[in-house]
Motif scaffolding. Structure first.
Motif, PDB file in Angstrom:
ATOM      1  N   MET B  34      67.354 106.484  39.015  1.00 59.00           N
ATOM      2  CA  MET B  34      69.237 106.830  38.025  1.00 59.00           C
ATOM      3  C   MET B  34      69.304 107.900  37.205  1.00 59.00           C
ATOM      4  O   MET B  34      69.689 108.697  37.276  1.00 59.00           O
ATOM      5  CB  MET B  34      69.890 105.576  37.192  1.00 59.00           C
ATOM      6  N   HIS B  36      66.738 110.705  37.586  1.00 54.12           N
ATOM      7  CA  HIS B  36      67.726 112.000  38.839  1.00 54.12           C
ATOM      8  C   HIS B  36      69.157 111.923  38.740  1.00 54.12           C
ATOM      9  O   HIS B  36      69.277 113.229  39.072  1.00 54.12           O
ATOM     10  CB  HIS B  36      66.993 111.713  40.231  1.00 54.12           C
ATOM     11  N   GLY B  37      69.639 111.311  38.219  1.00 53.12           N
ATOM     12  CA  GLY B  37      71.262 112.112  38.098  1.00 53.12           C
ATOM     13  C   GLY B  37      71.812 111.965  36.867  1.00 53.12           C
ATOM     14  O   GLY B  37      72.971 112.261  36.743  1.00 53.12           O
ATOM     15  N   PRO B 360      74.106 106.202  32.757  1.00 54.92           N
ATOM     16  CA  PRO B 360      74.001 106.529  34.370  1.00 54.92           C
ATOM     17  C   PRO B 360      75.517 106.624  34.877  1.00 54.92           C
ATOM     18  O   PRO B 360      76.502 106.670  34.230  1.00 54.92           O
ATOM     19  CB  PRO B 360      73.811 105.548  34.790  1.00 54.92           C
ATOM     20  N   ARG B 361      75.818 107.435  36.155  1.00 54.68           N
ATOM     21  CA  ARG B 361      76.524 107.586  35.705  1.00 54.68           C
ATOM     22  C   ARG B 361      78.052 108.659  34.810  1.00 54.68           C
ATOM     23  O   ARG B 361      79.461 107.756  35.209  1.00 54.68           O
ATOM     24  CB  ARG B 361      77.385 106.569  37.238  1.00 54.68           C
TER      25      ARG B 361
END
Lengths: 363, 363
Positions: B34, B36-37, B360-361
């Motif tokens: 995660m 990497h995002g 994340p996200r």
């Protein structure tokens, strides 16, 4: 005719087609189904019923594979596609090669020289970096093959299970050739229809890779760039090339329907003249899917002016990717917006867009 | 200095930066995580270690938020971003608004007038069409707000569970202003650093929407277009605007690190001068995340020539979105490639890119 009058006429035609499409495509579903991704009728219902209505503007309303833009004197083609093909690697290609050539081809069929691509990847947590590197290397060589540069990109990651390894979006920019004037809305009665080679190989290769059928022969995806085929046609015929399409999701049948609809003409093809490998035809029969609905990822569908079919055939056959090119049909006045297919026994049947979700995640 | 010499110097600098980046960023992981995002260090490792190396070309190697293209006389900016934000709807915005303004902003910080967008959606089987319509309407009004047209698109569907409702990719094209000359590589010692308003509100709004924390006050995402702020700056300062950034994933700290690295300079900011709502600061403390690492989706980070800070501040404050703008720091010769932050007690700490996957996200 002056440029202003021609523009006025074009806008009128677009408005007329827009209205007739609105009547034909209407989204009745409350939930998204796999068939909305098939590229066939359900996809058109979704695109027309949700996106095209909301975003309507003169550029979008043309509904060609690329948008045509006038920017500070330059005539550009601009297009995008997302790739969710399953499996990621298949005989003849992989998602990376597909993502580059798919967008290159959308630019090529706009009569443009493909130049620049963007790449957006959505990665799944846990995806192997070695597989990603393989895909990236494949994109690199595909870009070299098509003489385009990947100039910008973006990377996102979602949790395990929330994607299938990787989804890739590419957008592309090309420079429209000054001698090109192609659009799905340009087909005229008596024009001739050609295909650059044997159909249905991408679709069958993907189905075989999923072990959905077991054949003795190997079928490879035709994934590849058609920009040189498109250039060869335009070099030879100039503005006598009316329409170019790459018949991907939904196959040749869906692409022909789009042309019939956009040009408000009837199309008829002769099924026996459509080139196809016997084993690919056999595979389609086993699967119960019309090869004309099977995806192609390296074929060019062309409509050229009446009487220019032989020149076009010659131009296509002069290229290694066009050796099996054929004239497969012609344009008629009626029935407007419909495609007919002459069968082996001499009858005619209506050839509709792909209906249903027989071929999920084919690209 | 002649144009040829300047180009030579630029290419030399890009090559130098490319080499120093290669040393700094290296992908050691075997699997995608995660982090990497996150937009921070791990994302840079991935982008540099996999994509930038493979696709290397002079346009990509600049590594700005948009690619700069010369096309038939037109100077274009071209950019892409995928959006996987969770939840899809949050206070102050939704994935649709984010997808339009995020790409508009990447064009704006290239000194371009944003003009055209593409939209690629990956839909999850079972997603409610009513929610999709809401998102599409939001994209429509976001596009109107930013005066851009959505001109081309694509729709794919994946099986239930294989996406979170919808992932959206937008790519965008803008026309670079003739009086603009901005790049993350243009910051020079003694230049001044500004931010257009209060930070960290998008990140906090998303964390609150996920019920990750419970505050008495409501924090809304700042999701919005910064193209008018960028235009106001360039109108006033012309080429004295050295660098523009929209500090999204990874926050202000990551954006500053990118500038330090690309320009091979040191940056220093004064933490107390960075505008932030007290409750947003409190939320960041609760979450244990530095607000300088929190994502913003409607803020402009600017580096302007020495002595032009007050003019820049005046230009930003003349716009409703820039009322809280502030001068927050300056550029130094050393330490090259690093960002320092002066704390309240007068010390200095190194301000690194976001590390790990705390957020994340987020977009």
């Amino acid at each position: 005719m002056s440029g202003v009058e021609r523009l006025g006429e074009q806008l009128e035609r677009i408005e007329r087609v827009r209205k007739s499409r609105r009547g034909r495509f209407y989204l009745r579903d409350d939930f998204i189904t796999m068939s909305h991704g098939s590229g066939g009728k359900a996809t058109h219902n979704l695109v027309e019923g949700v996106f095209a209505t909301a975003f309507s503007n003169p550029v979008l309303d043309r509904m060609d594979d690329s948008a045509l833009l006038q920017l500070s004197g330059a005539r550009l083609a601009f297009t995008t596609d997302s790739y969710v093909v399953r499996p990621l690697f298949f005989p003849g290609g992989d998602i990376g090669r597909l993502a580059v050539h798919g967008t290159v081809n959308d630019l090529a069929v706009a009569g443009a020289v493909p130049l620049y691509l963007s790449v957006g990847v959505v990665l799944e947590e846990g995806f192997a970096v070695a597989e990603l590197r393989r895909i990236v290397e494949s994109m690199k060589s595909a870009a070299e093959e098509a003489a385009v540069s990947i100039v910008t990109g973006d990377t996102k990651v979602v949790e395990r299970g929330k994607a299938d390894g990787v989804y890739i979006n590419t957008a592309g920019i090309g420079l429209v050739r000054p001698d090109a004037s192609v659009s799905a809305g340009n087909a005229r009665p008596k024009d001739q229809i050609l295909i650059s080679g044997r159909i249905a190989e991408h679709g069958v290769a993907i189905m075989m890779a999923r072990n959905d059928l077991d054949l003795e022969t190997q079928v490879e995806s035709d994934t590849g760039p058609v920009h040189e085929l498109a250039a060869a046609l335009i070099d030879r015929l100039g503005s006598d090339v009316r329409t170019l399409k790459d018949p991907t999701r939904g196959g040749v049948a869906t692409a022909l329907n789009e042309i019939a609809l956009q040009s408000q003409v009837g199309l008829v093809i002769d099924e026996q003249r459509v080139p196809i490998r016997p084993d690919v035809r056999g595979a389609c029969e086993l699967l119960g899917i019309d090869p004309l609905h099977m995806a192609n990822e390296g074929k060019l569908l062309a409509v050229v002016a009446a009487g220019r079919g032989d020149n076009a055939l010659d131009a296509l056959r002069g290229h290694p990717l066009g050796l099996d090119a054929a004239i497969i049909g012609e344009v008629r006045t009626e029935p407007e917006g419909l495609v007919a297919s002459r069968t082996a026994v001499g009858g005619e049947r209506i050839l509709d867009m792909l209906v249903g979700d027989a071929l999920p995640r084919i690209c």
